[in-house]
Design a protein around this motif. Sequence first.
Motif, PDB file in Angstrom:
ATOM      1  N   LEU A  13       0.832  -1.208   0.000  1.00  0.00           N
ATOM      2  CA  LEU A  13       0.000   0.000   0.000  1.00  0.00           C
ATOM      3  C   LEU A  13       0.867   1.259   0.000  1.00  0.00           C
ATOM      4  CD1 LEU A  13      -2.718  -1.096   2.600  1.00  0.00           C
ATOM      5  CD2 LEU A  13      -3.020  -0.886   0.123  1.00  0.00           C
ATOM      6  N   SER A  14       1.967   1.242   0.733  1.00  0.00           N
ATOM      7  CA  SER A  14       2.851   2.422   0.785  1.00  0.00           C
ATOM      8  C   SER A  14       3.340   2.765  -0.610  1.00  0.00           C
ATOM      9  CB  SER A  14       4.078   2.173   1.668  1.00  0.00           C
ATOM     10  OG  SER A  14       3.680   1.674   2.889  1.00  0.00           O
ATOM     11  N   ALA A  47     -14.907 -10.149  10.348  1.00  0.00           N
ATOM     12  CA  ALA A  47     -14.001  -9.016  10.522  1.00  0.00           C
ATOM     13  C   ALA A  47     -12.750  -9.131   9.650  1.00  0.00           C
ATOM     14  CB  ALA A  47     -13.614  -8.854  11.994  1.00  0.00           C
ATOM     15  N   SER A  48     -12.262 -10.347   9.428  1.00  0.00           N
ATOM     16  CA  SER A  48     -11.023 -10.438   8.642  1.00  0.00           C
ATOM     17  C   SER A  48     -11.285 -10.173   7.162  1.00  0.00           C
ATOM     18  CB  SER A  48     -10.276 -11.747   8.895  1.00  0.00           C
ATOM     19  OG  SER A  48     -10.961 -12.810   8.329  1.00  0.00           O
ATOM     20  N   LEU A  49     -12.452 -10.561   6.656  1.00  0.00           N
ATOM     21  CA  LEU A  49     -12.817 -10.192   5.275  1.00  0.00           C
ATOM     22  C   LEU A  49     -12.975  -8.664   5.153  1.00  0.00           C
ATOM     23  CD1 LEU A  49     -13.644 -10.872   2.363  1.00  0.00           C
ATOM     24  CD2 LEU A  49     -15.982 -11.303   3.195  1.00  0.00           C
ATOM     25  N   CYS A  50     -13.619  -8.056   6.140  1.00  0.00           N
ATOM     26  CA  CYS A  50     -13.779  -6.594   6.138  1.00  0.00           C
ATOM     27  C   CYS A  50     -12.413  -5.906   6.148  1.00  0.00           C
ATOM     28  CB  CYS A  50     -14.572  -6.117   7.362  1.00  0.00           C
ATOM     29  SG  CYS A  50     -16.315  -6.555   7.292  1.00  0.00           S
ATOM     30  N   GLU A  51     -11.493  -6.447   6.954  1.00  0.00           N
ATOM     31  CA  GLU A  51     -10.167  -5.840   7.065  1.00  0.00           C
ATOM     32  C   GLU A  51      -9.434  -5.881   5.722  1.00  0.00           C
ATOM     33  OE1 GLU A  51      -7.312  -7.906   9.570  1.00  0.00           O
ATOM     34  OE2 GLU A  51      -6.371  -5.986  10.099  1.00  0.00           O
ATOM     35  N   LEU A  52      -9.410  -7.050   5.079  1.00  0.00           N
ATOM     36  CA  LEU A  52      -8.705  -7.176   3.800  1.00  0.00           C
ATOM     37  C   LEU A  52      -9.363  -6.298   2.724  1.00  0.00           C
ATOM     38  CD1 LEU A  52      -6.444  -8.474   2.141  1.00  0.00           C
ATOM     39  CD2 LEU A  52      -7.953 -10.451   1.744  1.00  0.00           C
ATOM     40  N   ALA A  53     -10.679  -6.315   2.669  1.00  0.00           N
ATOM     41  CA  ALA A  53     -11.378  -5.501   1.661  1.00  0.00           C
ATOM     42  C   ALA A  53     -11.121  -4.014   1.900  1.00  0.00           C
ATOM     43  CB  ALA A  53     -12.877  -5.794   1.691  1.00  0.00           C
ATOM     44  N   ALA A  54     -11.115  -3.591   3.166  1.00  0.00           N
ATOM     45  CA  ALA A  54     -10.841  -2.189   3.472  1.00  0.00           C
ATOM     46  C   ALA A  54      -9.420  -1.816   3.047  1.00  0.00           C
ATOM     47  CB  ALA A  54     -11.044  -1.921   4.967  1.00  0.00           C
ATOM     48  N   LEU A  55      -8.484  -2.712   3.296  1.00  0.00           N
ATOM     49  CA  LEU A  55      -7.091  -2.421   2.918  1.00  0.00           C
ATOM     50  C   LEU A  55      -6.935  -2.304   1.399  1.00  0.00           C
ATOM     51  CD1 LEU A  55      -5.265  -4.726   5.507  1.00  0.00           C
ATOM     52  CD2 LEU A  55      -5.220  -2.215   5.459  1.00  0.00           C
ATOM     53  N   MET A  56      -7.768  -3.028   0.643  1.00  0.00           N
ATOM     54  CA  MET A  56      -7.691  -3.017  -0.820  1.00  0.00           C
ATOM     55  C   MET A  56      -8.614  -1.978  -1.464  1.00  0.00           C
ATOM     56  SD  MET A  56      -5.547  -5.345  -1.747  1.00  0.00           S
ATOM     57  CE  MET A  56      -4.530  -5.348  -0.282  1.00  0.00           C
TER      58      MET A  56
END
Length: 217
Positions: A13-14, A47-56
Amino acid sequence: MDDKLYNRTIEFLSEQFKNDSSGHDLDHTLRVSRMAVTIAENEHADASLCELAALMHDVDDYKLSPDTEAEHRNARSFMNRENIPDEEIEAVIHIIEQVSFSGTDTQVPDTLEGKIVQDADRLDAIGAIGIARAFAYGGAHGRKLYDPKEIPENHLSKAEYRNHVSTTVNHFHEKLFLLKNMMNTETAKQIAIHRDEFMHAWLDEFLLEWDGRNQFR
Ligand code: ADP
Ligand code: NI
């Protein structure tokens, strides 16, 4: 998400966000992912699906990466490299296709996790952080803070919203004050109500100062 994958995600992401002036920086993405996890836990979602989708969610945004937007190429190639199962990749892509704000053409996601990531992304556009982001965006695009002669235009379509140029204070009327009523989950709605009140109080103060009507203490 385990620590190693998380660290490689941050590295990816950076690199993606290193030249950004559109408000889609790494910190925005990290705030959205933290907020998405908080909402997901409260709503008993994945929550882990939400986390990955948010990061992407922003790596193929049209402002940042117009060429990869349609196919979500940046997100797909990263998740493929990381050997994320195909099923999960498709779930993530499905979520990020539904989250972005496009005026009146915006859609309501059809999964709970999609609703949560959309809420988390929208929450980051309001409140104290939202005010800061709006003026950072306005400054980067040479916009005026405010112009009393400019009347806000609501209910723009996707194309109109993308092409529209106005002051940053107008952006509050055209987008930011609408977001409170667009939250999908009860958890986000409660957070949005507080942030919306704060923005209104802030704008009232701004307009008093603009007119030289502040009271002496
Ligand atoms: P996102 O994709 O994160 O939902 P946008 O791409 O619409 O959001 O905008 C990114 C950030 O820049 C947000 O905080 C948004 O409020 C701000 N922004 C977008 N357009 C304008 C504008 N015309 N004036 C001021 N701020 C803006
Ligand atoms: Ni975003």
